[in-house]
Every structure is written in C-alpha cells, then in structure tokens.
Scaffold this motif. Structure first.
Motif, mmCIF file in Angstrom:
data_model
loop_
_atom_site.group_PDB
_atom_site.id
_atom_site.type_symbol
_atom_site.label_atom_id
_atom_site.label_comp_id
_atom_site.label_asym_id
_atom_site.label_seq_id
_atom_site.Cartn_x
_atom_site.Cartn_y
_atom_site.Cartn_z
ATOM 1 N N ALA A 1 47.134 82.846 13.951
ATOM 2 C CA ALA A 1 48.551 82.932 14.315
ATOM 3 C C ALA A 1 48.905 81.679 15.100
ATOM 4 C CB ALA A 1 48.838 84.185 15.140
ATOM 5 N N ILE A 2 50.206 81.465 15.255
ATOM 6 C CA ILE A 2 50.703 80.319 16.022
ATOM 7 C C ILE A 2 51.631 80.828 17.118
ATOM 8 C CG2 ILE A 2 52.022 78.168 15.974
ATOM 9 C CD1 ILE A 2 51.331 77.994 12.962
ATOM 10 N N VAL A 3 51.353 80.427 18.340
ATOM 11 C CA VAL A 3 52.229 80.723 19.474
ATOM 12 C C VAL A 3 52.964 79.433 19.801
ATOM 13 C CG1 VAL A 3 52.337 81.403 21.895
ATOM 14 C CG2 VAL A 3 50.692 82.507 20.353
ATOM 15 N N LEU A 4 54.290 79.447 19.724
ATOM 16 C CA LEU A 4 55.049 78.209 19.866
ATOM 17 C C LEU A 4 56.125 78.329 20.939
ATOM 18 C CD1 LEU A 4 56.133 75.752 17.158
ATOM 19 C CD2 LEU A 4 57.823 76.472 18.846
ATOM 20 N N PHE A 5 56.015 77.468 21.948
ATOM 21 C CA PHE A 5 57.047 77.334 22.987
ATOM 22 C C PHE A 5 58.057 76.290 22.512
ATOM 23 C CE2 PHE A 5 53.352 78.829 25.316
ATOM 24 C CZ PHE A 5 53.868 79.706 26.255
ATOM 25 N N SER A 6 59.317 76.670 22.426
ATOM 26 C CA SER A 6 60.335 75.739 21.943
ATOM 27 C C SER A 6 61.313 75.348 23.040
ATOM 28 C CB SER A 6 61.117 76.361 20.787
ATOM 29 O OG SER A 6 62.206 75.524 20.413
ATOM 30 N N ALA A 7 61.599 74.049 23.109
ATOM 31 C CA ALA A 7 62.591 73.544 24.064
ATOM 32 C C ALA A 7 63.972 74.121 23.804
ATOM 33 C CB ALA A 7 62.649 72.023 23.983
ATOM 34 N N HIS A 8 64.204 74.622 22.606
ATOM 35 C CA HIS A 8 65.533 75.129 22.258
ATOM 36 C C HIS A 8 65.682 76.630 22.482
ATOM 37 C CE1 HIS A 8 67.381 71.466 20.714
ATOM 38 N NE2 HIS A 8 66.161 71.117 20.369
ATOM 39 N N TRP A 9 64.708 77.218 23.138
ATOM 40 C CA TRP A 9 64.859 78.625 23.551
ATOM 41 C C TRP A 9 64.629 78.681 25.055
ATOM 42 C CZ3 TRP A 9 61.543 83.448 21.776
ATOM 43 C CH2 TRP A 9 62.202 84.619 22.202
ATOM 44 N N GLU A 10 65.714 78.685 25.812
ATOM 45 C CA GLU A 10 65.639 78.728 27.267
ATOM 46 C C GLU A 10 65.964 80.130 27.767
ATOM 47 O OE1 GLU A 10 67.524 75.428 29.440
ATOM 48 O OE2 GLU A 10 68.040 74.609 27.462
ATOM 49 N N SER A 11 65.235 80.565 28.782
ATOM 50 C CA SER A 11 65.516 81.869 29.388
ATOM 51 C C SER A 11 64.976 81.892 30.807
ATOM 52 C CB SER A 11 64.880 83.003 28.574
ATOM 53 O OG SER A 11 63.469 82.916 28.604
ATOM 54 N N ASP A 12 65.579 82.718 31.646
ATOM 55 C CA ASP A 12 65.134 82.842 33.030
ATOM 56 C C ASP A 12 63.845 83.657 33.145
ATOM 57 O OD1 ASP A 12 67.289 81.368 33.941
ATOM 58 O OD2 ASP A 12 68.554 83.133 34.222
ATOM 59 N N VAL A 13 63.646 84.585 32.220
ATOM 60 C CA VAL A 13 62.424 85.382 32.166
ATOM 61 C C VAL A 13 61.692 85.012 30.882
ATOM 62 C CG1 VAL A 13 61.463 87.718 32.026
ATOM 63 C CG2 VAL A 13 63.468 87.260 33.461
ATOM 64 N N GLN A 14 60.388 84.896 30.948
ATOM 65 C CA GLN A 14 59.627 84.519 29.765
ATOM 66 C C GLN A 14 59.859 85.498 28.619
ATOM 67 O OE1 GLN A 14 57.475 81.721 29.174
ATOM 68 N NE2 GLN A 14 57.889 82.560 27.143
ATOM 69 N N LYS A 15 60.328 84.954 27.482
ATOM 70 C CA LYS A 15 60.580 85.773 26.305
ATOM 71 C C LYS A 15 59.463 85.584 25.278
ATOM 72 C CE LYS A 15 64.552 87.439 27.671
ATOM 73 N NZ LYS A 15 65.796 87.311 26.932
ATOM 74 N N ILE A 16 59.150 86.685 24.605
ATOM 75 C CA ILE A 16 58.114 86.708 23.580
ATOM 76 C C ILE A 16 58.720 87.350 22.340
ATOM 77 C CG2 ILE A 16 55.781 87.504 22.980
ATOM 78 C CD1 ILE A 16 55.512 88.152 26.070
ATOM 79 N N SER A 17 58.661 86.670 21.217
ATOM 80 C CA SER A 17 59.215 87.270 20.011
ATOM 81 C C SER A 17 58.287 88.363 19.485
ATOM 82 C CB SER A 17 59.416 86.216 18.916
ATOM 83 O OG SER A 17 58.172 85.787 18.403
ATOM 84 N N ASN A 18 58.898 89.381 18.908
ATOM 85 C CA ASN A 18 58.147 90.434 18.229
ATOM 86 C C ASN A 18 58.997 90.893 17.047
ATOM 87 O OD1 ASN A 18 56.580 92.556 17.393
ATOM 88 N ND2 ASN A 18 56.264 93.410 19.431
ATOM 89 N N VAL A 19 58.944 90.092 15.983
ATOM 90 C CA VAL A 19 59.756 90.353 14.797
ATOM 91 C C VAL A 19 58.853 90.496 13.586
ATOM 92 C CG1 VAL A 19 61.708 89.047 15.730
ATOM 93 C CG2 VAL A 19 60.062 87.910 14.247
#
Length: 262
Positions: A37-55
C-alpha cells in the motif's frame, strides 16, 4: 523494508509532460518492490487535525484551473485499504496524536500526479493523509515517526510537496537559468538533510538563506511534508538526494529518499 520519500509534484502539467523529471519518476517505480500500500501526505490537503482517508475507491480531484482540457480527463481510480487506515489510526493514537478518518475525499493533484507517474496502473491501495502547517516541524516529524513501523510491512510512505514553491516568483519567460536564491536555499537544505541536522532544519525560517522567498507563508504547506517523510526514517537517519531539477526559474523538482531499501 521500503524507504520513505519526499517527492515534488510541481505544476499539474507534469501529468502530461515528457521531460527529465517525469522520466525520472517513471523510472523510480521500476526500481522499488511493488508495495502493499502507499501512504501519501499531500501538500494540497490541509487540516487542523490529522486526517486519514478510508475510502473504497478514490475520485480524482482537479484542484486547479486554466490548464489544457487533457488534464481534466485523467483519472487515477486507486482503491483504499481500510485495514491500513485503521492501523494508522492505532499508531497515531499510541503516540497521543489526534486524528480523524475521512470517507469521501478524492485524490488531489498533489497525490495523483505523483502516483500516476510512478505507478501508472493505479493497482496499489492508497491511504491519503493531510498535513498541518500550523504544527511545529518537530510535531510534523513526530507524525511521520509514528508511522515508521509501516515501512517494515512493505508499505510505502510518500510526502508530496516542493522544497522551493513560490508561485508569485516563478518565471514564464522561457529562460533556462535558475534563480540563485532558489539554488542557495536548496543547497543549504541538502547540507542539513545529509547530516540529519534536525535543530537547523526545524529552524529553517531563520537559518536558511532566502527562506522567506523559497518558503513563503502562503506556500509553507508545500515544504513541510518533508518532515513527515523524514520522521518515518528516524531510526536510520539517512538521506539521499535522488533528483533535483527546476522549472520556471525556481520551482524545484526534488526527490529525497529517507532510510534504506532492505
């Protein structure tokens, strides 16, 4: 065990261009074992609390305007992996890092431009991660460090951004020479990354030459992903500059590898 990477995503046009950098990205995928799998931090997804996708499957986000129609026809229908998403939640919780899952957001161009160039078939599960420019570099580094265990499970950690990313300073005049201030900043960064000088790196705003020009307040989110990628290799503390080139006078295309392939 896979390394972690900081990879510049440049301008959206990289998705359709054929140049030195796009050819490098395409070759990178052939040199790595296929990850689970690939875990990717993107500069274009900013948030105050760490977000994790689950789709289950990602939509493709076109978070840009004024580009050729060809770009808006590109799809990168990567699937998610709920087990890995849950494992990330657990790893962050163990370190006392607040986080939330997101079940609807697609992949922005900071993610899919890079992924499509390295793994064009979109056949590897992806977990998208947000970044938080309001955190200190030490806190961003800690988030990456908390996920280091994933590398031992053949999970690839990528942080997507850009070391020099000042869109108000880019030059569209066609000249090939690179602005000296951009070179000076990247050279300083290379020296500090090579020696894993965290004290200097965490204080780059006051120590690095041309820091306010290379990483302006309105572009900080593109620089900080490098700390997430570094943190994931904290146990080894090794770095390799795999590629660096420039477009538009100062927009850097840097690829840094942290840790080793074992």
């Amino acid at each position: 065990m896979l390394p972690s990477f900081f990879i510049a995503h440049g301008a959206p046009l990289l998705a359709i261009e054929n140049n030195e950098y796009t050819r490098f990205l395409e070759s990178l995928g052939t040199k790595l074992p296929k990850p689970k799998a690939i875990v990717l931090f993107s500069a274009h997804w900013e948030s105050d609390v760490q977000k994790i996708s689950n789709v289950s499957e990602f939509d493709t986000i076109y978070d840009f305007g004024g580009f050729p129609e060809e770009l808006y026809q590109i799809k990168y229908p990567a699937k998610g992996d709920s087990k890995v998403s849950t494992e990330i939640e657990d790893l962050l919780a163990t370190e006392g890092i607040p986080c939330e899952t997101n079940t609807s957001r697609g992949l922005d161009h900071g993610a899919w431009v890079v992924l499509r160039r390295i793994y064009s078939k979109a056949d590897i599960p992806v977990i998208s991660m947000s970044v938080n420019p309001s955190l200190s570099p030490a806190e961003q580094y800690k988030i990456g460090k908390s996920l280091a265990h994933l590398r031992e499970k053949n999970i690839l950690i990528i942080a997507s951004g850009g070391t020099v990313h000042n869109l108000r300073a880019v030059r569209m005049d066609g000249r090939t020479e690179v602005d000296q201030w951009a070179l000076d900043f990247d050279q300083w960064l290379e020296e500090k990354l090579s020696s894993w000088d965290l004290e200097s790196l965490f204080n780059y705003e006051t120590l690095a030459p041309a820091a306010q020009h290379a990483v302006p307040p309105f572009g900080k989110e593109h620089f900080i992903p490098i700390y997430y990628a570094m943190g994931a290799a904290d146990q080894e503390k090794t770095s390799i500059l795999l590629h660096r080139s420039y477009r538009y006078g100062n927009l850097s295309h840097s690829v840094w590898q942290f840790g080793e392939l074992k």
